[in-house]
Design a protein around this motif. Structure first.
Motif, PDB file in Angstrom:
ATOM      1  N   SER A  51     -50.217  63.689  56.076  1.00 35.87           N
ATOM      2  CA  SER A  51     -50.547  64.061  54.711  1.00 35.87           C
ATOM      3  C   SER A  51     -49.344  63.780  53.823  1.00 35.87           C
ATOM      4  O   SER A  51     -48.250  64.242  54.098  1.00 35.87           O
ATOM      5  N   PRO A  52     -49.545  62.972  52.782  1.00 41.96           N
ATOM      6  CA  PRO A  52     -48.419  62.601  51.946  1.00 41.96           C
ATOM      7  C   PRO A  52     -47.902  63.795  51.167  1.00 41.96           C
ATOM      8  O   PRO A  52     -48.668  64.620  50.697  1.00 41.96           O
ATOM      9  N   ALA A  53     -46.592  63.848  51.060  1.00 43.27           N
ATOM     10  CA  ALA A  53     -45.982  64.919  50.278  1.00 43.27           C
ATOM     11  C   ALA A  53     -46.331  64.668  48.823  1.00 43.27           C
ATOM     12  O   ALA A  53     -46.379  63.529  48.391  1.00 43.27           O
ATOM     13  N   PRO A  54     -46.594  65.695  48.060  1.00 45.19           N
ATOM     14  CA  PRO A  54     -46.917  65.468  46.665  1.00 45.19           C
ATOM     15  C   PRO A  54     -45.738  64.807  45.975  1.00 45.19           C
ATOM     16  O   PRO A  54     -44.621  65.309  46.034  1.00 45.19           O
ATOM     17  N   SER A  55     -45.992  63.656  45.378  1.00 44.11           N
ATOM     18  CA  SER A  55     -44.891  62.923  44.762  1.00 44.11           C
ATOM     19  C   SER A  55     -44.906  63.166  43.271  1.00 44.11           C
ATOM     20  O   SER A  55     -45.940  63.081  42.632  1.00 44.11           O
ATOM     21  N   SER A  56     -43.775  63.479  42.757  1.00 42.82           N
ATOM     22  CA  SER A  56     -43.645  63.700  41.332  1.00 42.82           C
ATOM     23  C   SER A  56     -43.049  62.456  40.708  1.00 42.82           C
ATOM     24  O   SER A  56     -42.108  61.889  41.259  1.00 42.82           O
ATOM     25  N   PRO A  57     -43.562  61.973  39.582  1.00 45.94           N
ATOM     26  CA  PRO A  57     -42.999  60.782  38.988  1.00 45.94           C
ATOM     27  C   PRO A  57     -41.691  61.056  38.251  1.00 45.94           C
ATOM     28  O   PRO A  57     -41.213  60.215  37.538  1.00 45.94           O
ATOM     29  N   VAL A  58     -41.105  62.223  38.424  1.00 49.75           N
ATOM     30  CA  VAL A  58     -39.845  62.542  37.775  1.00 49.75           C
ATOM     31  C   VAL A  58     -38.776  62.765  38.841  1.00 49.75           C
ATOM     32  O   VAL A  58     -38.992  63.518  39.779  1.00 49.75           O
ATOM     33  N   ALA A  59     -37.641  62.090  38.693  1.00 49.93           N
ATOM     34  CA  ALA A  59     -36.550  62.262  39.649  1.00 49.93           C
ATOM     35  C   ALA A  59     -35.225  62.026  38.943  1.00 49.93           C
ATOM     36  O   ALA A  59     -35.160  61.312  37.954  1.00 49.93           O
ATOM     37  N   ALA A  60     -34.181  62.626  39.454  1.00 48.41           N
ATOM     38  CA  ALA A  60     -32.859  62.472  38.852  1.00 48.41           C
ATOM     39  C   ALA A  60     -32.280  61.104  39.187  1.00 48.41           C
ATOM     40  O   ALA A  60     -32.529  60.557  40.244  1.00 48.41           O
ATOM     41  N   VAL A  61     -31.496  60.544  38.278  1.00 50.67           N
ATOM     42  CA  VAL A  61     -30.846  59.250  38.482  1.00 50.67           C
ATOM     43  C   VAL A  61     -29.472  59.495  39.087  1.00 50.67           C
ATOM     44  O   VAL A  61     -28.698  60.292  38.559  1.00 50.67           O
ATOM     45  N   PRO A  62     -29.131  58.814  40.203  1.00 55.52           N
ATOM     46  CA  PRO A  62     -27.867  59.083  40.865  1.00 55.52           C
ATOM     47  C   PRO A  62     -26.632  58.529  40.151  1.00 55.52           C
ATOM     48  O   PRO A  62     -25.530  58.976  40.390  1.00 55.52           O
ATOM     49  N   SER A  63     -26.764  57.565  39.256  1.00 57.45           N
ATOM     50  CA  SER A  63     -25.644  56.921  38.595  1.00 57.45           C
ATOM     51  C   SER A  63     -24.820  57.936  37.795  1.00 57.45           C
ATOM     52  O   SER A  63     -25.365  58.843  37.175  1.00 57.45           O
ATOM     53  N   ASP A  64     -23.489  57.752  37.788  1.00 55.13           N
ATOM     54  CA  ASP A  64     -22.600  58.701  37.118  1.00 55.13           C
ATOM     55  C   ASP A  64     -22.840  58.777  35.608  1.00 55.13           C
ATOM     56  O   ASP A  64     -22.975  59.859  35.052  1.00 55.13           O
ATOM     57  N   GLU A  65     -22.899  57.604  34.927  1.00 56.54           N
ATOM     58  CA  GLU A  65     -23.074  57.639  33.474  1.00 56.54           C
ATOM     59  C   GLU A  65     -24.483  58.079  33.089  1.00 56.54           C
ATOM     60  O   GLU A  65     -24.709  58.546  31.994  1.00 56.54           O
ATOM     61  N   ASN A  66     -25.434  57.938  33.992  1.00 61.54           N
ATOM     62  CA  ASN A  66     -26.807  58.349  33.716  1.00 61.54           C
ATOM     63  C   ASN A  66     -27.166  59.660  34.398  1.00 61.54           C
ATOM     64  O   ASN A  66     -28.340  60.024  34.449  1.00 61.54           O
ATOM     65  N   SER A  67     -26.175  60.383  34.911  1.00 60.08           N
ATOM     66  CA  SER A  67     -26.467  61.588  35.691  1.00 60.08           C
ATOM     67  C   SER A  67     -27.114  62.690  34.851  1.00 60.08           C
ATOM     68  O   SER A  67     -27.807  63.533  35.389  1.00 60.08           O
ATOM     69  N   LYS A  68     -26.914  62.665  33.542  1.00 61.26           N
ATOM     70  CA  LYS A  68     -27.530  63.688  32.698  1.00 61.26           C
ATOM     71  C   LYS A  68     -28.959  63.325  32.310  1.00 61.26           C
ATOM     72  O   LYS A  68     -29.672  64.140  31.738  1.00 61.26           O
ATOM     73  N   TYR A  69     -29.410  62.115  32.646  1.00 58.09           N
ATOM     74  CA  TYR A  69     -30.752  61.660  32.305  1.00 58.09           C
ATOM     75  C   TYR A  69     -31.707  61.839  33.478  1.00 58.09           C
ATOM     76  O   TYR A  69     -31.301  61.881  34.625  1.00 58.09           O
ATOM     77  N   ILE A  70     -32.990  61.919  33.154  1.00 54.50           N
ATOM     78  CA  ILE A  70     -34.045  62.025  34.163  1.00 54.50           C
ATOM     79  C   ILE A  70     -34.864  60.742  34.118  1.00 54.50           C
ATOM     80  O   ILE A  70     -35.173  60.239  33.035  1.00 54.50           O
ATOM     81  N   THR A  71     -35.194  60.231  35.290  1.00 55.45           N
ATOM     82  CA  THR A  71     -35.986  59.011  35.379  1.00 55.45           C
ATOM     83  C   THR A  71     -37.456  59.358  35.569  1.00 55.45           C
ATOM     84  O   THR A  71     -37.794  60.165  36.427  1.00 55.45           O
ATOM     85  N   ILE A  72     -38.297  58.753  34.756  1.00 58.47           N
ATOM     86  CA  ILE A  72     -39.737  58.876  34.934  1.00 58.47           C
ATOM     87  C   ILE A  72     -40.171  57.622  35.679  1.00 58.47           C
ATOM     88  O   ILE A  72     -39.892  56.502  35.244  1.00 58.47           O
ATOM     89  N   LYS A  73     -40.841  57.840  36.828  1.00 55.04           N
ATOM     90  CA  LYS A  73     -41.206  56.728  37.709  1.00 55.04           C
ATOM     91  C   LYS A  73     -42.712  56.502  37.711  1.00 55.04           C
ATOM     92  O   LYS A  73     -43.489  57.400  37.395  1.00 55.04           O
ATOM     93  N   SER A  74     -43.090  55.303  38.123  1.00 52.85           N
ATOM     94  CA  SER A  74     -44.509  54.953  38.207  1.00 52.85           C
ATOM     95  C   SER A  74     -45.148  55.652  39.402  1.00 52.85           C
ATOM     96  O   SER A  74     -44.647  55.549  40.517  1.00 52.85           O
ATOM     97  N   PRO A  75     -46.270  56.341  39.192  1.00 56.01           N
ATOM     98  CA  PRO A  75     -46.946  57.006  40.295  1.00 56.01           C
ATOM     99  C   PRO A  75     -47.861  56.071  41.095  1.00 56.01           C
ATOM    100  O   PRO A  75     -48.501  56.496  42.035  1.00 56.01           O
ATOM    101  N   MET A  76     -47.901  54.776  40.703  1.00 52.15           N
ATOM    102  CA  MET A  76     -48.806  53.839  41.375  1.00 52.15           C
ATOM    103  C   MET A  76     -48.354  52.405  41.166  1.00 52.15           C
ATOM    104  O   MET A  76     -47.495  52.128  40.345  1.00 52.15           O
ATOM    105  N   ILE A  77     -48.963  51.518  41.916  1.00 54.61           N
ATOM    106  CA  ILE A  77     -48.762  50.079  41.755  1.00 54.61           C
ATOM    107  C   ILE A  77     -49.724  49.599  40.691  1.00 54.61           C
ATOM    108  O   ILE A  77     -50.872  50.041  40.641  1.00 54.61           O
ATOM    109  N   GLY A  78     -49.274  48.703  39.826  1.00 56.88           N
ATOM    110  CA  GLY A  78     -50.173  48.167  38.813  1.00 56.88           C
ATOM    111  C   GLY A  78     -49.420  47.369  37.773  1.00 56.88           C
ATOM    112  O   GLY A  78     -48.313  46.897  38.013  1.00 56.88           O
ATOM    113  N   THR A  79     -50.021  47.231  36.597  1.00 56.61           N
ATOM    114  CA  THR A  79     -49.412  46.519  35.474  1.00 56.61           C
ATOM    115  C   THR A  79     -49.079  47.521  34.382  1.00 56.61           C
ATOM    116  O   THR A  79     -49.929  48.310  33.984  1.00 56.61           O
ATOM    117  N   PHE A  80     -47.839  47.488  33.923  1.00 55.48           N
ATOM    118  CA  PHE A  80     -47.298  48.424  32.935  1.00 55.48           C
ATOM    119  C   PHE A  80     -47.623  47.934  31.519  1.00 55.48           C
ATOM    120  O   PHE A  80     -47.387  46.769  31.185  1.00 55.48           O
TER     121      PHE A  80
END
Length: 157
Positions: free
Chosen positions: A61-90
């Motif tokens: 059973s897949p773990a519930p995936s959230s399209p929001v995750a923290a960015v590991p980069s130092d200069e972007n560490s205060k920002y949050i990344t919104i990710k695609s929840p699926m494959i497709g065309t943006f």
């Protein structure tokens, strides 16, 4: 088709709400069936035509995936990344003649539509799960996106 592509296809189908998908490429046939009620696990059949052998795989059973995750980069560490929840065309616009959903500098709230990802002729609105300000748009309009691919950087402050 390698195992990673098959796993991505399984994730895509289970998130899309489609009951069954059949895919035939060359000598490989894949059928993925899901239940809409979630009562039984997804079952995937991979069949190679010349050998006529079927492999059944019931993914855990897949773990519930959230399209929001923290960015590991130092200069972007205060920002949050919104990710695609699926494959497709943006798509940044609801239609070619309409304005974009958001721009760099736009203030967003939880539930605001940020973009559309088209998958199998279905247009899925991607909504913000956080409030903040768009700092960067990481994907070009009408570009293909992968599952879990970063789309936006958001400053939550």
């Amino acid at each position: 088709m390698d195992l990673k592509e098959i796993q991505n296809l399984i994730k895509f189908v289970s998130n899309s709400g489609v009951a069954e998908v059949k895919l035939e490429t060359g000598d490989i046939k894949i059928t993925i069936r899901t239940t809409l009620e979630g009562n039984s696990p997804d079952i995937t059949y991979v069949q190679q035509a010349p050998m006529q052998q079927a492999i059944a795989a019931a993914p855990s059973s897949p773990a519930p995936s959230s399209p929001v995750a923290a960015v590991p980069s130092d200069e972007n560490s205060k920002y949050i990344t919104i990710k695609s929840p699926m494959i497709g065309t943006f798509y940044r616009k609801p239609a070619p003649d309409k304005p974009t959903f958001v721009e760099v500098g736009s203030t967003i709230g939880k539930g605001d539509v940020l973009c559309v990802v088209e998958a199998m002729k279905l247009f899925n609105e991607i909504e913000a799960e956080i409030s903040g300000k768009i700092v960067k748009i990481l994907v070009d309009d009408m570009s293909p996106v992968e599952f879990d691919q970063p789309l936006f950087l958001v400053d939550p402050s």
